[in-house]
Motif scaffolding. Structure first.
Motif, PDB file in Angstrom:
ATOM      1  N   GLN A   4      19.350   3.984   0.217  1.00 47.20           N
ATOM      2  CA  GLN A   4      18.421   3.568  -0.817  1.00 47.20           C
ATOM      3  C   GLN A   4      18.234   4.681  -1.839  1.00 47.20           C
ATOM      4  OE1 GLN A   4      14.264   2.910   0.224  1.00 47.20           O
ATOM      5  NE2 GLN A   4      14.191   1.192  -1.193  1.00 47.20           N
ATOM      6  N   ASP A   5      18.342   4.340  -3.106  1.00 43.56           N
ATOM      7  CA  ASP A   5      18.131   5.271  -4.202  1.00 43.56           C
ATOM      8  C   ASP A   5      16.672   5.741  -4.182  1.00 43.56           C
ATOM      9  OD1 ASP A   5      17.335   5.959  -7.091  1.00 43.56           O
ATOM     10  OD2 ASP A   5      19.519   5.773  -7.240  1.00 43.56           O
ATOM     11  N   LEU A   6      16.445   7.009  -4.472  1.00 45.17           N
ATOM     12  CA  LEU A   6      15.094   7.573  -4.443  1.00 45.17           C
ATOM     13  C   LEU A   6      14.139   6.862  -5.399  1.00 45.17           C
ATOM     14  CD1 LEU A   6      15.903  11.402  -4.292  1.00 45.17           C
ATOM     15  CD2 LEU A   6      15.117   9.914  -2.439  1.00 45.17           C
ATOM     16  N   SER A   7      14.655   6.324  -6.511  1.00 41.38           N
ATOM     17  CA  SER A   7      13.780   5.672  -7.488  1.00 41.38           C
ATOM     18  C   SER A   7      13.178   4.370  -6.963  1.00 41.38           C
ATOM     19  CB  SER A   7      14.544   5.404  -8.790  1.00 41.38           C
ATOM     20  OG  SER A   7      15.582   4.465  -8.570  1.00 41.38           O
ATOM     21  N   PHE A   8      13.683   3.865  -5.825  1.00 40.37           N
ATOM     22  CA  PHE A   8      13.163   2.629  -5.246  1.00 40.37           C
ATOM     23  C   PHE A   8      12.201   2.873  -4.085  1.00 40.37           C
ATOM     24  CE2 PHE A   8      17.123   1.227  -7.223  1.00 40.37           C
ATOM     25  CZ  PHE A   8      16.662   0.141  -7.951  1.00 40.37           C
ATOM     26  N   GLN A   9      12.084   4.109  -3.631  1.00 39.44           N
ATOM     27  CA  GLN A   9      11.236   4.398  -2.470  1.00 39.44           C
ATOM     28  C   GLN A   9       9.793   4.003  -2.741  1.00 39.44           C
ATOM     29  OE1 GLN A   9      11.894   8.436  -1.185  1.00 39.44           O
ATOM     30  NE2 GLN A   9      13.644   7.828   0.038  1.00 39.44           N
ATOM     31  N   GLY A  10       9.221   3.288  -1.777  1.00 41.16           N
ATOM     32  CA  GLY A  10       7.838   2.838  -1.891  1.00 41.16           C
ATOM     33  C   GLY A  10       7.675   1.560  -2.706  1.00 41.16           C
ATOM     34  N   GLU A  27      12.363  -7.552  -1.518  1.00 38.25           N
ATOM     35  CA  GLU A  27      11.222  -7.633  -2.428  1.00 38.25           C
ATOM     36  C   GLU A  27      11.156  -6.326  -3.205  1.00 38.25           C
ATOM     37  OE1 GLU A  27       6.395  -7.570  -2.171  1.00 38.25           O
ATOM     38  OE2 GLU A  27       7.470  -8.683  -0.630  1.00 38.25           O
ATOM     39  N   LEU A  28      11.061  -6.424  -4.513  1.00 36.74           N
ATOM     40  CA  LEU A  28      10.971  -5.243  -5.380  1.00 36.74           C
ATOM     41  C   LEU A  28       9.643  -5.311  -6.116  1.00 36.74           C
ATOM     42  CD1 LEU A  28      12.244  -2.714  -6.620  1.00 36.74           C
ATOM     43  CD2 LEU A  28      13.408  -4.208  -8.258  1.00 36.74           C
ATOM     44  N   ARG A  29       8.799  -4.307  -5.908  1.00 40.51           N
ATOM     45  CA  ARG A  29       7.479  -4.242  -6.539  1.00 40.51           C
ATOM     46  C   ARG A  29       7.495  -3.243  -7.691  1.00 40.51           C
ATOM     47  NH1 ARG A  29       6.665  -4.245  -1.057  1.00 40.51           N
ATOM     48  NH2 ARG A  29       6.467  -2.000  -0.985  1.00 40.51           N
ATOM     49  N   ASN A  30       6.511  -3.373  -8.574  1.00 36.96           N
ATOM     50  CA  ASN A  30       6.373  -2.472  -9.726  1.00 36.96           C
ATOM     51  C   ASN A  30       7.700  -2.374 -10.484  1.00 36.96           C
ATOM     52  OD1 ASN A  30       3.672  -1.875  -8.973  1.00 36.96           O
ATOM     53  ND2 ASN A  30       4.429  -0.383  -7.500  1.00 36.96           N
TER      54      ASN A  30
END
Length: 127
Positions: A4-10, A27-30
């Motif tokens: 997973q790319d760091l920009s997607f963490q959390g 699911e992708l938030r924000n």
């Protein structure tokens, strides 16, 4: 999730308990404009494996403020908003309701992030 790319963490979630039933959703938030692109999902289970590729597009808009700027060159109708992405389709209509087909003389102003912030009908066009 692997790789997973760091920009997607959390900002992501999966439904691990539903994968065996066929739901391998992500699911992708924000969501951010930079999230646009091609996504690949690979699932491997004891029963086999599968792969899907999805192209994801993002967009953003704000409600425009419409005004007419007066100058010695004539009146310039313009719409301004903090954010329009992707590039907006603009149709100029006179106060009488008449569509202005000669409005091809439209100018677009972009900010440093390449997001449209102002759209103007150039003064050389009769309104």
């Amino acid at each position: 999730m692997q790789e997973q790319d760091l920009s997607f963490q959390g900002r992501t979630a999966t439904y691990v308990d539903q994968v065996m039933g066929g739901n391998a959703s992500l699911e992708l938030r924000n969501v951010q404009l930079s999230d646009a692109g091609t996504y690949q999902c690979s699932v491997t289970t004891a029963r086999g494996s599968g792969e899907a590729v999805q192209r994801y597009r993002t967009g953003a808009f704000s409600i425009p403020m419409v005004q007419v700027e007066n100058s010695r060159h004539g009146d310039t109708p313009q719409c301004e908003a903090p954010c329009w992405f992707p590039f907006p389709a603009v149709h100029w209509i006179a106060y009488t309701g008449e569509h202005l087909p000669h409005a091809a003389n439209t100018s677009y102003e972009l900010n440093p992030e390449n997001i449209t912030v102002r759209v103007m009908l150039m003064p050389s066009t009769p309104v």
